[in-house]
Design an enzyme around this catalytic site. Sequence first.
Site, mmCIF file in Angstrom:
data_model
loop_
_atom_site.group_PDB
_atom_site.id
_atom_site.type_symbol
_atom_site.label_atom_id
_atom_site.label_comp_id
_atom_site.label_asym_id
_atom_site.label_seq_id
_atom_site.Cartn_x
_atom_site.Cartn_y
_atom_site.Cartn_z
ATOM 1 N N ASP A 31 73.450 20.487 38.879
ATOM 2 C CA ASP A 31 72.428 19.633 38.261
ATOM 3 C C ASP A 31 71.309 19.258 39.248
ATOM 4 O O ASP A 31 70.504 18.386 38.967
ATOM 5 C CB ASP A 31 73.073 18.361 37.686
ATOM 6 C CG ASP A 31 73.768 17.511 38.761
ATOM 7 O OD1 ASP A 31 73.737 17.883 39.953
ATOM 8 O OD2 ASP A 31 74.339 16.465 38.389
ATOM 9 N N ASP A 66 78.170 12.095 52.481
ATOM 10 C CA ASP A 66 78.739 11.241 51.449
ATOM 11 C C ASP A 66 80.241 11.073 51.622
ATOM 12 O O ASP A 66 80.872 11.754 52.446
ATOM 13 C CB ASP A 66 78.420 11.799 50.045
ATOM 14 C CG ASP A 66 78.384 13.324 50.017
ATOM 15 O OD1 ASP A 66 79.167 13.946 50.757
ATOM 16 O OD2 ASP A 66 77.584 13.889 49.272
ATOM 17 N N GLU A 126 72.566 12.003 42.134
ATOM 18 C CA GLU A 126 72.553 12.639 40.820
ATOM 19 C C GLU A 126 71.160 12.468 40.194
ATOM 20 O O GLU A 126 70.359 11.656 40.656
ATOM 21 C CB GLU A 126 73.629 11.990 39.931
ATOM 22 C CG GLU A 126 75.057 12.179 40.429
ATOM 23 C CD GLU A 126 75.619 13.585 40.182
ATOM 24 O OE1 GLU A 126 74.840 14.556 40.121
ATOM 25 O OE2 GLU A 126 76.862 13.683 40.059
ATOM 26 N N HIS A 183 71.756 17.941 42.292
ATOM 27 C CA HIS A 183 72.003 16.829 43.225
ATOM 28 C C HIS A 183 72.067 17.337 44.667
ATOM 29 O O HIS A 183 72.476 18.464 44.928
ATOM 30 C CB HIS A 183 73.245 16.012 42.850
ATOM 31 C CG HIS A 183 74.565 16.704 43.005
ATOM 32 N ND1 HIS A 183 75.491 16.773 41.988
ATOM 33 C CD2 HIS A 183 75.142 17.341 44.055
ATOM 34 C CE1 HIS A 183 76.561 17.417 42.414
ATOM 35 N NE2 HIS A 183 76.374 17.776 43.659
HETATM 36 C C1 F6R Z 1 78.811 17.492 49.468
HETATM 37 C C2 F6R Z 1 77.627 17.178 48.701
HETATM 38 C C3 F6R Z 1 77.292 17.868 47.421
HETATM 39 C C4 F6R Z 1 77.619 19.352 47.400
HETATM 40 C C5 F6R Z 1 77.328 19.930 46.025
HETATM 41 C C6 F6R Z 1 77.645 21.406 45.955
HETATM 42 O O1 F6R Z 1 78.844 16.721 50.655
HETATM 43 O O2 F6R Z 1 76.924 16.332 49.112
HETATM 44 O O3 F6R Z 1 75.914 17.714 47.188
HETATM 45 O O4 F6R Z 1 76.881 20.007 48.381
HETATM 46 O O5 F6R Z 1 78.055 19.231 45.067
HETATM 47 O O6 F6R Z 1 79.021 21.573 46.073
HETATM 48 P P1 F6R Z 1 79.660 22.995 46.331
HETATM 49 O O7 F6R Z 1 79.177 23.424 47.673
HETATM 50 O O8 F6R Z 1 81.137 22.782 46.321
HETATM 51 O O9 F6R Z 1 79.169 23.889 45.252
#
Ligand code: F6R
Length: 259
Positions: free
Chosen positions: A134, A65, A141, A136
């Site tokens: 959540d 992303d 989301e 994702h």
């Molecule tokens: C990042 C991404 C998100 C993160 C998720 C967890 O490229 O796609 O799905 O993996 O928000 O974030 P952290 O690892 O910071 O807890």
Amino acid sequence: MEVVIVATPQVGAQLVAESIEELVRGKPGAVLGLATGSTPLPVYDALVASQAGVSFAQCSAFALDEYVGLAPDHPESYRAVLRREFTDRVNLSPDRLFTPDGWAEDVPAACADYEQRIQAAGGVDLQLLGVGTDGHIGFNEPTSSLSSVTRIKTLTDQTRRDNARFFDDDVALVPQHVLTQGVGTILRAQHVVLLAWGAGKAPAVAATVEGPITLLVPSSALQLHPHATVVVDEEAAAQLQLAAYYREVYAGKPSWQGL
Ligand code: F6R
């Protein structure tokens, strides 16, 4: 779905790093799917520190992303983060690192182009994933279609609060929109490896692995994937009902088998 419960993030990261090295040793032009956020950082550190002598020169890498609208030189753009945390620290050229174009004027065309590039590269061999509190994956989301492809998404308030730590703890500075691979895009990778560390991820991990498949928890779609590995530390595993079984299965696995 294989669940591997490890004592610490470093132990889990080492396992995943070895799995990536094994892939690249067997397929020097492997296509890696990279995640940002805090979770994969120990994997990148382990790969950088490795003495295994694996070269990433012929690999290519696709980010999950990218934020929409950050200044092109912003240090928290995911392109900048992936270069800083991983690709520039190994011999993976920036020309071989692909990220969705968060600055595109024609967003649908940029998203279609990203999908096309992944396909043209032969698809992702190993996709690293973190998981949001959540549920994702990427920035799909809750309520994301489980067969979605790369597109623009609006971040939830929760996700923006979770990510404010990368923006001087100021939620207002966290972009509202991202371009993200879809759940369907992620499911097309040959092997998906979801990592989670810490108690804050325990509910999301339990819902991912043992909950119903639902678009309210996009990560639960991984239950449909033929080769999904979930690597979690003890705290993130705390709400798994079948934790004892997962430990037993993993303990009995032949060491040559890998993740
Ligand atoms: C990042 C991404 C998100 C993160 C998720 C967890 O490229 O796609 O799905 O993996 O928000 O974030 P952290 O690892 O910071 O807890």
